[in-house]
Structure formats: structure tokens, C-alpha cells
Design a protein around this motif. Structure first.
Motif, mmCIF file in Angstrom:
data_model
loop_
_atom_site.group_PDB
_atom_site.id
_atom_site.type_symbol
_atom_site.label_atom_id
_atom_site.label_comp_id
_atom_site.label_asym_id
_atom_site.label_seq_id
_atom_site.Cartn_x
_atom_site.Cartn_y
_atom_site.Cartn_z
ATOM 1 N N HIS A 156 -4.596 5.849 2.437
ATOM 2 C CA HIS A 156 -4.087 4.714 2.831
ATOM 3 C C HIS A 156 -5.039 3.539 3.213
ATOM 4 O O HIS A 156 -4.760 2.488 2.807
ATOM 5 C CB HIS A 156 -3.247 5.257 4.198
ATOM 6 C CG HIS A 156 -2.667 3.958 4.734
ATOM 7 N ND1 HIS A 156 -1.685 3.216 4.425
ATOM 8 C CD2 HIS A 156 -2.409 3.616 6.234
ATOM 9 C CE1 HIS A 156 -1.240 2.300 5.072
ATOM 10 N NE2 HIS A 156 -1.705 2.592 6.287
ATOM 11 N N GLU A 214 0.791 -1.164 0.010
ATOM 12 C CA GLU A 214 -0.172 0.001 -0.095
ATOM 13 C C GLU A 214 0.941 1.325 -0.151
ATOM 14 O O GLU A 214 0.396 2.192 -0.458
ATOM 15 C CB GLU A 214 -0.733 -0.009 1.034
ATOM 16 C CG GLU A 214 -2.073 1.101 1.149
ATOM 17 C CD GLU A 214 -1.883 2.394 1.090
ATOM 18 O OE1 GLU A 214 -2.245 3.109 0.116
ATOM 19 O OE2 GLU A 214 -0.764 2.949 1.805
ATOM 20 N N GLY A 239 -6.645 1.877 0.251
ATOM 21 C CA GLY A 239 -5.395 0.930 -0.564
ATOM 22 C C GLY A 239 -5.530 -0.276 0.205
ATOM 23 O O GLY A 239 -5.420 -1.339 -0.224
#
Lengths: 394, 394
Positions: free
Chosen positions: A281, A270, A284
Motif C-alpha cells: 500500500h 492505490e 503505491g
């Protein structure tokens, strides 16, 4: 179980209506405060005013650093360090989510380092002394409020890297669930996916004999699974927000990871997605997690994945492999039901940079040797490719 | 969820072969050590020698206080305080289980109190400053190694009472599972019952919206339930001992209780059993717990008891009341299978003092008003009466 040290001395002040405690807490460290925050949501929800009125009343000298990015950048860290030197800052007060707190941690470390702070991020130099940190958390996600880690990005080099330091642990953290009432749905979901991922990364490790870490993690998983949908539907449900907030802290304060060894799997991948595309974040992580799980499922790992399916998702299936698949599907469906875009094209990422990101993910971490199931470049690329379209595991 | 402060700064050194860390840890506090221990089992299993060789090698001045009782007595506390004054003790090093650590805590507090230390126990005076405590845990049970509480007995007045103090928190605690390999079966089982009871006391409270505390507690319950039988069968199974040891700490370091209010139920009653008959604390708790559960089960509480049955014991029954009964039976059968005597006559207690103990239990605690289900003297006596014979709840 492996040996471990658990020394997490952050003084947590959890709950509502605790603003009046702030001056006394800060006074322990000094009068010159660097207030660090992000895009300004704390001005809209009243948190900024609640804090500033107390600080002014008690004669603190406040220097502000605003505009910390969702993936906090090294330039912002540099700016913060300069402000600390100019204003003889005694204590840093990040108010926000993990990005803001992470940025503050590295500012605090950079103040005592003579070179460029990027050296600390790339481990050219070690983190030593750090300015005291008092945090006010306004997003349930990263756990940075009670741990020694931080993640910083360098857009010029497409790098997003983690670092740690013993003194980067916040001294005091205020966790007021009401400050998260105004967190939008997409950020609530992404934050919950981040918590979920921290649990996943620690849960799937090779160390044997870790019932307590794993059974406790299963309890925190179930807390997130139950309470995130409530918070999405009723954003000002105090108990749902409180459970998510404390879950974010406990998922990454050492409780579920101490006594286990091995590298994380999804986070390094990620970090490349965010480094190259600056995506959220947690989004992902949600996209990657079920695909990683399916990749990691094999004869050796199916018992643990079945345990996850049964103890986290309540799946009754008695055949391990089938239970495991059901657990992965439940994970995928859950993130989707929380409104998270579950393919990479939906967040603007195509296959162009897959091989470059796979190369970097392996280079920047230990996933090729120490992950639960070792991941080489081909494996990472395969996982990324699975994220191009919707998935079904049954 | 209620507001709470979670500030549990004990530095935990968990695992084997860590004796060499002891001198550096103690050096932070000074050279004059009061070594506190119990009946001498630490000399038989080598723990004493492991510690003393390091202390001698690093020129510590060691004063010894041995013979701390399983229910530690105020006379022993007084003796320890005198030793601290005579030898200008800098730091107290209890090596043992909760009794030894509790005794050391109150010695440490008594050193800074001018009156008799019993005043601190009966709350005639508050605990203030406390000598630094570094503990070496050798029994998984009370959680005293990472909390601010202690329990002290006064045989002359038949009182066994708990007290707390902010500075009674140990600075550093060494948790080496191998030191528990030689713990006899009955103490292993009683210690596990104590952990189980701490979880029970915090789990059954009236505060709503505490998923994370409860789901985490369920994980620790399951850890104890799985690992105590393994430790009984294979006393030197490292992972079983490690899981029990860390469970003992996490069950009572604030993790499962913070954010909830209300009084405990079984502990105040057990304290009377031990005060009048000096029985093993964990055994008293094991005997009381299922009887208390059955007493507390009613239309209002059955949902929580059913949650306990399903999430802790894996019971599938869908009718709450029936599931709850099955959970109580499982609890009873579990303690019995661990070899714990499950009636009061088996530990030498008859009904003679039931009414007196019931009166004292209510007097010494808040169970009549603040317990999960309020317990007056009649209720306590009823519960005690149920402990006279074997029980069946199905």
C-alpha cells in the motif's frame, strides 16, 4: 472550518516495557482472547513470547488467528468470525500493523452481523456492535490503532475497499517503539509513505479557514521527513521509531482531518493498484503522490502547494508556482531516497489494466466530484501513465 | 521520548448551531443539572437563553451557580458542593471559560469528598470520583474543556494552586466559536497569551527526541500568532475564532506535553501574581514569558530557542544565539501588539511583594529542581524585576 465531532477515546499506552499492563487491560473485557497476527514476524522479534507469557500467567484462554495478509482478505475475516463464535471470544487482540488491526476490526463487527461480512465492506449492511479491540502496534503506518476505519480486500473480485464503524475504535492500543526495531527498511519506508499520504489527503482539501489542522499536519510531515531516514540508517534508534510511531497515530486519528470535508485522491487509486496487483500500500501511495500533486497543481491550487513547499520542505522560493514545483520534486526525491521504487514497472505493473483500474477508482469513491481537484477516469489514467517512468518537475 | 499514556476521552462537539444536541448529551447522566457560570456575559450574548430553552423543553431540573470569579475561589466551590447535595445533582454544566470549568471540576470532586474541598487543592486528599461534567466553552484560553486539571484560588491565604484528577476530564465539551464573538479584545488577547504559554511550557523541556510534540506545538503557536490579531480586528470572524478555540484545546490536552517530563516555569510564578493581586492570568503570563525566555537563554538552551525563533516566527538568522534573541523580541512585540499591558506596574503591581511571591512560587512548585532551567527564589525575583519596565532583547 466545518463543524466536527472529535471523540477518539482510545486509551494509548505509549512506550517500552509496558507488557505487564496487558493482563489488567484485557481483564476488563473478559478471559477469552482472539490473538490475531500476520506472517509470524512477532515470533522472531519476541513480541509473541512477551504477550503469551503474560496471558498464560493470568489464565487467559487464547485462540490464535495467524497469517493475516498484508492486504487483509475477506476469507481471513470469515475465518476469524468463525473462531470467535466457536470460542466465545470476549476481546480481540490484534498484534501487528494496520492490516492485522483492520482485519480484527472487521472480525469484531462481523461477529454481530448475521450475514456475510463482505456485506459490511460493500456497505450492504452497516457496522453496529463490535467486539472490544485491544491492539499491539508493531508497524508505524496506517493509524488504525486510533481510528474507526478498516480496509479489506477480496481477491476474487479484485476489490479493496474501506469501511468504518463507530465501535471499531480500539479500546486500548499499546504503542511500543522497540517492536518496530526489526521492521525491514522497505516496510519502514512504505509505512512512512503511508503516514505522509494520510497527511497529504487531509491537507489538500477545499475547506477554508483550517490553519490549525494544516499547521499541525505540517509539523507531522516534518516529523516523518526527519525521522524516517534516521530509522532507515539506525533501525534501533528509539526516538526516531517513537516519533514515527506517534506520527502514524496522529496523522489519522482525526486531528488533521476534522473540520475539513472532501474526498481523498491517492488512496482510491492505490486501492485499485493493490486490488489488482497486491502491491504494498505505502509503495503505491509513494509512487502516486507526486504525480497526483503535479496533476492537481493549477492556478487555483498553487497557493496551497506553495504553502506545503515552504512550511513542510522549507523552500524559500517566493513565486508560488515555482515553490509548488520544488515541493513536489522534494516529495519525489524524498521517497526515492528512502529506497522506494518510484515507478509502476518496478513493482510489476504495466499499462494493461490502467483503464479498468481508473474506471474502478472512480466507481468506488467520490474522487470525480469531491476530491481536492476532481478526478474522472481520464484524469486517473493520466496520473497512472505518469507513473510508468521517472519524473522530474523542475 | 518518555513513556506516556494518552487517554483523553472527551467527546468534542465543535461548531455552530449544535444546541439541540445538548438535551440528549445531558440525558445520559441524569435530569438534575447544576448550571455554573461567571459574571453573566452568557446572558448578554444569548448563550444562556439558548441553553435554558432546551433544558426547559426537555424537563431538566436546573440549579444555578453564577458569579464564578475569573480566578475561581474556594468559597464558590464550597457553595457549589452544597448546591449539589441539596439538589441531588447528576451532572454539572459549566458554561464559560476555564475559570468556570475549573470551578465545576472541583465542585464535582468535592461532592464525593467528606472533608473541606481545599484539602483536594492542597493535596491533603486525592481527587477520586467526580460528578460527570458537560462543558460549554465560551472563551479560548485554558484548555480545561479537554483535560484533567483545575486551578483554584484562596484569597484568605493568597494561594492559587493547581490540582488534577483522572475523573475531572469532561465527558462532553461543546465548542462553538460563535459564543466567543462577544469576548472583549483584552480577554481575547489574554486568552491567546494563555494558549501561547501552555505551548511554551511544554515546548521548553529537557526531554530529548520529541520532534512530534515540538513540531505539532510549532503549528499551534503559528495558529495563535496568525489568528489572534484577526479576531481582535474582526471579532466575528468565524474561522479566526474557530482556530483559536481548537488551538486552546489542543495546546493542553496532552498532545504537546505527553512524552516529556519536567516542571513548568511561568505558570507557578504567574499563580503568585494572581494570588496576591488577582490579575488576569493570561496577562500575567504574557508579561512573564519573554522575561523568562531571556533568563533561560544560555549556551545549553540556545539551540532550542533558535528552533523556536525559526519554526514559530520564521526567523532566518543562522546564528543560534542571535536567532533566539530575535524570537524573544518577536514574542514580546507580539503580545504588545495584541494590546496586552507588558509591565507589572501597568497592572498595578510594584516590587513590594516580589520576594514573598518568589518564595511562594518556589515553595508551591518544582521550578527549583525540575524546570527547563531551574529557578530558585533569586531567579524568580530577577525575572519579576525585569517586568517592572519595558524590555528590548536585540
Amino acid at each position: 472550518m466545518e463543524n466536527f465531532r472529535f471523540d477518539v477515546a482510545t486509551d494509548i499506552r505509549f512506550g517500552k516495557d509496558r507488557w505487564d499492563e496487558l493482563p489488567e487491560v484485557l481483564n476488563q473485557f473478559g478471559k477469552n482472547i482472539l490473538l490475531v497476527y500476520g506472517g509470524g514476524s512477532i515470533k522472531k522479534n519476541g513480541v509473541y513470547q512477551n504477550i503469551m507469557s503474560r496471558l498464560q500467567e493470568h489464565d487467559f484462554n487464547v485462540t490464535e488467528l495467524s497469517g493475516v495478509e498484508p492486504n487483509p482478505r475477506i476469507e481471513t475475516v470469515r475465518k476469524g468470525i468463525a473462531l470467535c463464535h466457536e470460542n466465545q471470544i470476549d476481546v480481540i487482540l490484534p498484534v501487528g500493523g494496520g492490516s492485522t488491526i483492520d482485519c480484527a476490526k472487521v472480525i469484531g463487527a462481523g461477529v454481530f452481523y448475521e450475514g456475510d461480512p463482505w456485506d459490511l465492506v460493500i456497505k450492504k449492511a452497516n457496522v453496529g456492535k463490535v467486539l472490544p479491540l485491544v491492539t499491539v502496534l508493531t508497524l508505524a503506518a496506517t493509524g488504525s490503532e486510533m481510528n474507526r476505519g478498516a480496509v479489506i480486500s477480496n481477491p476474487k473480485t479484485n476489490q479493496k475497499l474501506g469501511l468504518g464503524g463507530w465501535e471499531m475504535l480500539p479500546k486500548v492500543s499499546f504503542l511500543d517503539p522497540t517492536t518496530t526495531f526489526t521492521v525491514p527498511k522497505n516496510q519502514t519506508a512504505a509505512g512512512s509513505a503511508d503516514i505522509f499520504s494520510h497527511l497529504t489527503e487531509n491537507y489538500f482539501k477545499r475547506t477554508a479557514g483550517t490553519d490549525i489542522q494544516d499547521f499541525v499536519a505540517e509539523g507531522i510531515f516534518r516529523t516523518v521527513i526527519k525521522n524516517c531516514p534516521i530509522a532507515l540508517k539506525y533501525p534501533d534508534d528509539y526516538d526516531a521509531r517513537a516519533n514515527l510511531m506517534w506520527a502514524s497515530t496522529l496523522a489519522l486519528n482525526g486531528l488533521t482531518g476534522s473540520g475539513k470535508t472532501g474526498a481523498w485522491s491517492c488512496h482510491p487509486i492505490e486501492h485499485e493498484l493493490s486490488a489488482f496487483y497486491d502491491i504494498t500500500h505505502g509503495v503505491g501511495l509513494a509512487i502516486l503522490t507526486p504525480r497526483w500533486m503535479n496533476y492537481a497543481l493549477n492556478e487555483e491550487t498553487e497557493e496551497k502547494f506553495a504553502q506545503f513547499a515552504r512550511n513542510v520542505w522549507g523552500i524559500q522560493e517566493s513565486v508560488n508556482h515555482l515553490a509548488a514545483k520544488e515541493g513536489i520534486q522534494k516529495t519525489y526525491d524524498y521517497f526515492k531516497a528512502c529506497g522506494i521504487p518510484m515507478t509502476l514497472p518496478e513493482v510489476g505493473i504495466d499499462e494493461t489494466k490502467f483503464s479498468l483500474m481508473a474506471e474502478q477508482a472512480v466507481k468506488h469513491s467520490q474522487i470525480a466530484t469531491d476530491a481536492y481537484v476532481p478526478l474522472d477516469e481520464q484524469a486517473v489514467e493520466k496520473i497512472l501513465r505518469e507513473c510508468l517512468t521517472e519524473s522530474n518537475y523542475l
